[in-house]
Design a protein around this motif. Structure first.
Motif, mmCIF file in Angstrom:
data_model
loop_
_atom_site.group_PDB
_atom_site.id
_atom_site.type_symbol
_atom_site.label_atom_id
_atom_site.label_comp_id
_atom_site.label_asym_id
_atom_site.label_seq_id
_atom_site.Cartn_x
_atom_site.Cartn_y
_atom_site.Cartn_z
ATOM 1 N N VAL A 1 38.583 29.756 38.141
ATOM 2 C CA VAL A 1 38.597 30.511 39.395
ATOM 3 C C VAL A 1 37.584 31.651 39.355
ATOM 4 O O VAL A 1 37.042 32.046 40.389
ATOM 5 N N MET A 2 37.265 32.159 38.159
ATOM 6 C CA MET A 2 36.204 33.161 38.042
ATOM 7 C C MET A 2 34.859 32.559 38.440
ATOM 8 O O MET A 2 34.084 33.171 39.184
ATOM 9 N N MET A 3 34.588 31.345 37.961
ATOM 10 C CA MET A 3 33.335 30.678 38.328
ATOM 11 C C MET A 3 33.294 30.413 39.832
ATOM 12 O O MET A 3 32.252 30.579 40.470
ATOM 13 N N ALA A 4 34.431 30.012 40.390
ATOM 14 C CA ALA A 4 34.484 29.752 41.832
ATOM 15 C C ALA A 4 34.171 31.015 42.625
ATOM 16 O O ALA A 4 33.387 30.993 43.591
ATOM 17 N N SER A 5 34.758 32.141 42.214
ATOM 18 C CA SER A 5 34.509 33.413 42.901
ATOM 19 C C SER A 5 33.057 33.842 42.735
ATOM 20 O O SER A 5 32.436 34.346 43.680
ATOM 21 N N GLY A 6 32.520 33.643 41.521
ATOM 22 C CA GLY A 6 31.109 33.962 41.299
ATOM 23 C C GLY A 6 30.188 33.121 42.150
ATOM 24 O O GLY A 6 29.175 33.605 42.665
ATOM 25 N N ASP B 1 41.557 32.508 18.947
ATOM 26 C CA ASP B 1 42.746 31.977 19.604
ATOM 27 C C ASP B 1 43.240 32.907 20.703
ATOM 28 O O ASP B 1 43.599 32.463 21.798
ATOM 29 N N ILE B 2 43.230 34.209 20.429
ATOM 30 C CA ILE B 2 43.681 35.192 21.428
ATOM 31 C C ILE B 2 42.727 35.213 22.623
ATOM 32 O O ILE B 2 43.147 35.184 23.786
ATOM 33 N N VAL B 3 41.427 35.274 22.334
ATOM 34 C CA VAL B 3 40.432 35.304 23.416
ATOM 35 C C VAL B 3 40.550 34.062 24.289
ATOM 36 O O VAL B 3 40.544 34.140 25.526
ATOM 37 N N SER B 4 40.675 32.891 23.653
ATOM 38 C CA SER B 4 40.793 31.642 24.412
ATOM 39 C C SER B 4 42.055 31.634 25.262
ATOM 40 O O SER B 4 42.030 31.232 26.424
ATOM 41 N N GLY B 5 43.161 32.084 24.670
ATOM 42 C CA GLY B 5 44.422 32.079 25.394
ATOM 43 C C GLY B 5 44.431 32.994 26.598
ATOM 44 O O GLY B 5 45.066 32.703 27.615
ATOM 45 N N ILE B 6 43.705 34.114 26.493
ATOM 46 C CA ILE B 6 43.664 35.076 27.598
ATOM 47 C C ILE B 6 42.642 34.667 28.652
ATOM 48 O O ILE B 6 42.909 34.736 29.861
ATOM 49 N N MET B 7 41.472 34.240 28.218
ATOM 50 C CA MET B 7 40.365 33.990 29.140
ATOM 51 C C MET B 7 40.368 32.588 29.759
ATOM 52 O O MET B 7 39.990 32.410 30.922
ATOM 53 N N PHE C 1 40.126 42.803 41.276
ATOM 54 C CA PHE C 1 41.494 42.771 40.767
ATOM 55 C C PHE C 1 41.611 41.997 39.451
ATOM 56 O O PHE C 1 42.708 41.580 39.072
ATOM 57 N N PHE C 2 40.500 41.833 38.763
ATOM 58 C CA PHE C 2 40.493 41.101 37.505
ATOM 59 C C PHE C 2 41.524 41.621 36.506
ATOM 60 O O PHE C 2 42.180 40.837 35.803
ATOM 61 N N PRO C 3 41.706 42.948 36.379
ATOM 62 C CA PRO C 3 42.727 43.436 35.438
ATOM 63 C C PRO C 3 44.124 42.878 35.698
ATOM 64 O O PRO C 3 44.908 42.702 34.754
ATOM 65 N N ILE C 4 44.455 42.591 36.956
ATOM 66 C CA ILE C 4 45.774 42.033 37.257
ATOM 67 C C ILE C 4 45.901 40.624 36.649
ATOM 68 O O ILE C 4 46.927 40.278 36.056
ATOM 69 N N MET C 5 44.838 39.819 36.817
ATOM 70 C CA MET C 5 44.849 38.473 36.228
ATOM 71 C C MET C 5 44.969 38.552 34.698
ATOM 72 O O MET C 5 45.724 37.808 34.072
ATOM 73 N N LEU C 6 44.203 39.475 34.104
ATOM 74 C CA LEU C 6 44.209 39.602 32.642
ATOM 75 C C LEU C 6 45.552 40.104 32.136
ATOM 76 O O LEU C 6 46.000 39.712 31.050
ATOM 77 N N GLY C 7 46.197 40.993 32.902
ATOM 78 C CA GLY C 7 47.528 41.447 32.516
ATOM 79 C C GLY C 7 48.502 40.275 32.449
ATOM 80 O O GLY C 7 49.312 40.171 31.513
ATOM 81 N N TYR C 8 48.402 39.391 33.425
ATOM 82 C CA TYR C 8 49.284 38.212 33.474
ATOM 83 C C TYR C 8 49.019 37.282 32.287
ATOM 84 O O TYR C 8 49.950 36.887 31.571
ATOM 85 N N THR C 9 47.746 36.908 32.065
ATOM 86 C CA THR C 9 47.441 35.946 31.003
ATOM 87 C C THR C 9 47.682 36.536 29.616
ATOM 88 O O THR C 9 48.099 35.822 28.701
ATOM 89 N N THR C 10 47.436 37.848 29.445
ATOM 90 C CA THR C 10 47.687 38.486 28.148
ATOM 91 C C THR C 10 49.180 38.509 27.845
ATOM 92 O O THR C 10 49.604 38.222 26.720
ATOM 93 N N PRO D 1 55.395 37.614 32.000
ATOM 94 C CA PRO D 1 54.015 37.789 32.471
ATOM 95 C C PRO D 1 53.884 38.790 33.609
ATOM 96 O O PRO D 1 52.814 39.367 33.801
ATOM 97 N N PHE D 2 54.968 39.033 34.345
ATOM 98 C CA PHE D 2 54.872 39.977 35.446
ATOM 99 C C PHE D 2 54.879 41.427 34.970
ATOM 100 O O PHE D 2 54.485 42.322 35.710
ATOM 101 N N VAL D 3 55.285 41.670 33.729
ATOM 102 C CA VAL D 3 55.100 43.002 33.139
ATOM 103 C C VAL D 3 53.608 43.263 32.980
ATOM 104 O O VAL D 3 53.104 44.340 33.329
ATOM 105 N N GLY D 4 52.884 42.274 32.458
ATOM 106 C CA GLY D 4 51.428 42.407 32.348
ATOM 107 C C GLY D 4 50.763 42.518 33.703
ATOM 108 O O GLY D 4 49.795 43.266 33.873
ATOM 109 N N THR D 5 51.283 41.794 34.687
ATOM 110 C CA THR D 5 50.739 41.859 36.048
ATOM 111 C C THR D 5 50.859 43.273 36.612
ATOM 112 O O THR D 5 49.910 43.805 37.216
#
Length: 447
Positions: free
Chosen positions: A115-120, A103-109, A155-164, A172-176
């Protein structure tokens, strides 16, 4: 009236109304709800709706499989409701550690996968253009395209900070900010010594450091909100949270999690080196079962960790043939059936399957005709076995299905050779499942 307004209202009503929704997110094809009471949802009415493929209850989530337009319906539902920010009732907390992890992995990822696939894909197309001499990466246009493809991953860590932060119900901007702190240019690869702890680490392209740091921040944040007076709560809570957690994350959690990331990548490769063919059989055969229950995101997360550690991963190539095998089964059913309704269902199912989205094929066609679902799994196993035998690897994130070709560029294996093995893996899967389905299928057969 908006295209999905009526449908969204019906979905909200049939899952028990806004008051029954604890949280909501979505992945590539599914709405993922956490409901206060799943029994209040009317499964049959939801499944009978035109744009709904299936309802799946798994990993503590009430999942409604929609398909390619899931994000449109998600946004429409969000415009109609306000998801409450409060805890689940205690009776819903009794879930297993494995379910909670998924549940945590799904919620974060899940929110960042598209957009990750699009960038790839952009990265892959630029590399493909360079291989064929269409693009000069040193030119002005090439420089822009390279930057566009790399920006997400840098900048992936910024996205992950937001979603986490969103997953753990804090601002969410604390995580950002935590993610931005981790990739701040002046802090990359410099020697730091704080309270006897040394650090010389680069955090761009990383996954686990920012996730674990933001999870720690969520507990600090929530406890500070309880004790800091309301008059200064708004700015003191995020300020103190960042001051406390950021040095701990950068000096202690970050280096440790980078080692864990390397360990996960090493473990995957050790299992793969033990028997690439066996790994291909297991992954190729089981992938669609994982998709059914919505737990495949944890496998994707491992592959992402590998690639962001600048390693090739065999995961995507071992599972890739499964979607082509499923598509071949549905394509043959589309060819053979004389049932107009089934023909109308199978056409969009096999078309979307070409692009790696197989939920319409699974839930709409093969799962209710279980022997053909099993045939597709066997085809996936054969294709996966060949991918393992040939040493086929993915070197970067890409799309799924036919779009995964771009992931083959940039590694030790020449692209022409990788493309040959990619084609053979999928041809083997499609030939097996297509021929067996052609022999066995007729409109009169019952499962």
């Amino acid at each position: 009236m908006k295209k999905y307004e009526v449908m969204s209202k019906q979905l909200i009503a049939n899952i028990g109304g806004q008051e029954n929704i604890y949280s909501m997110t979505h992945c590539v094809t599914r709405l993922r709800f956490k409901l206060k009471d799943e029994k209040s949802a009317n499964d049959e009415l939801i499944e009978s709706m035109t744009d709904v493929i299936a309802v799946v209850k798994s990993s503590g989530q009430y999942q409604i499989v929609i398909g390619d337009h899931v994000s449109d319906i998600y946004n429409e539902i969000l415009s109609q409701i306000e998801v409450p920010k409060k805890k689940l009732p205690k009776k819903n907390k009794k879930i297993s550690v494995g379910t909670k992890f998924i549940d945590i992995v799904s919620g974060i990822m899940s929110p960042v996968i598209a957009v990750m696939m699009a960038s790839g894909m952009i990265k892959g197309l630029v590399m493909l253009g360079e291989v064929f001499g269409w693009i000069d990466k040193q030119s002005d246009v090439g420089t822009i395209l390279v930057g566009l493809g790399d920006a997400f991953f840098y900048f992936f860590p910024i996205m992950l900070g937001y979603t986490t932060a969103k997953k753990f119900n804090i601002d969410p901007f604390v995580g950002t900010v935590i993610g931005a702190f981790f990739v701040y240019p002046s802090l990359q690869g410099i020697s730091l010594n704080i309270a006897g702890l040394s650090s010389d680490v680069t955090y761009t392209n990383t996954v686990l450091p920012v996730i674990l740091t933001t999870i720690l921040a969520s507990y600090i944040y929530k406890n500070l909100k309880k004790v800091i007076p309301d008059v200064v709560n708004m700015f003191c809570v995020p300020m103190l949270t960042l001051l406390i957690v950021s040095p701990i994350g950068f000096i202690l959690i970050g280096p440790l999690m980078n080692k864990v990331s390397d360990g996960i990548a090493d473990l995957v490769m050790w299992l793969y080196s033990f028997s690439p063919i066996l790994a291909g059989v297991i992954m190729g055969a089981s992938w669609q079962f994982l998709v059914i229950f919505g737990v495949h995101m944890s496998i994707i997360a491992i592959a992402i960790v590998q690639m962001l550690s600048n390693r090739a991963t065999p995961i995507f190539t071992l599972i890739g043939a499964a979607s082509f095998s499923q598509t071949a089964v549905v394509f043959v059913i589309w060819l053979k059936t004389k049932d107009k309704k089934l023909k109308d269902l199978t056409l969009p199912a096999w078309v979307s399957g070409i692009f790696g989205v197989t939920e319409p094929a699974i839930y709409g066609i093969t799962l209710s005709r279980i022997k053909f679902f099993i045939i597709s799994c066997l085809g996936g196993a054969l294709g996966g076995a060949y991918a393992g035998f040939s040493g086929l690897m993915s070197y970067q994130m890409s799309g799924f299905g036919i779009f995964s070709i771009t992931a083959l560029i940039g590694g030790d294996m020449p692209f022409e050779k990788a493309l040959f093995h990619f084609s053979m893996s999928n041809i083997i899967a499609m030939l097996f499942s297509g021929i067996v389905t052609f022999i066995m299928y007729d409109d009169e057969s019952k499962d």
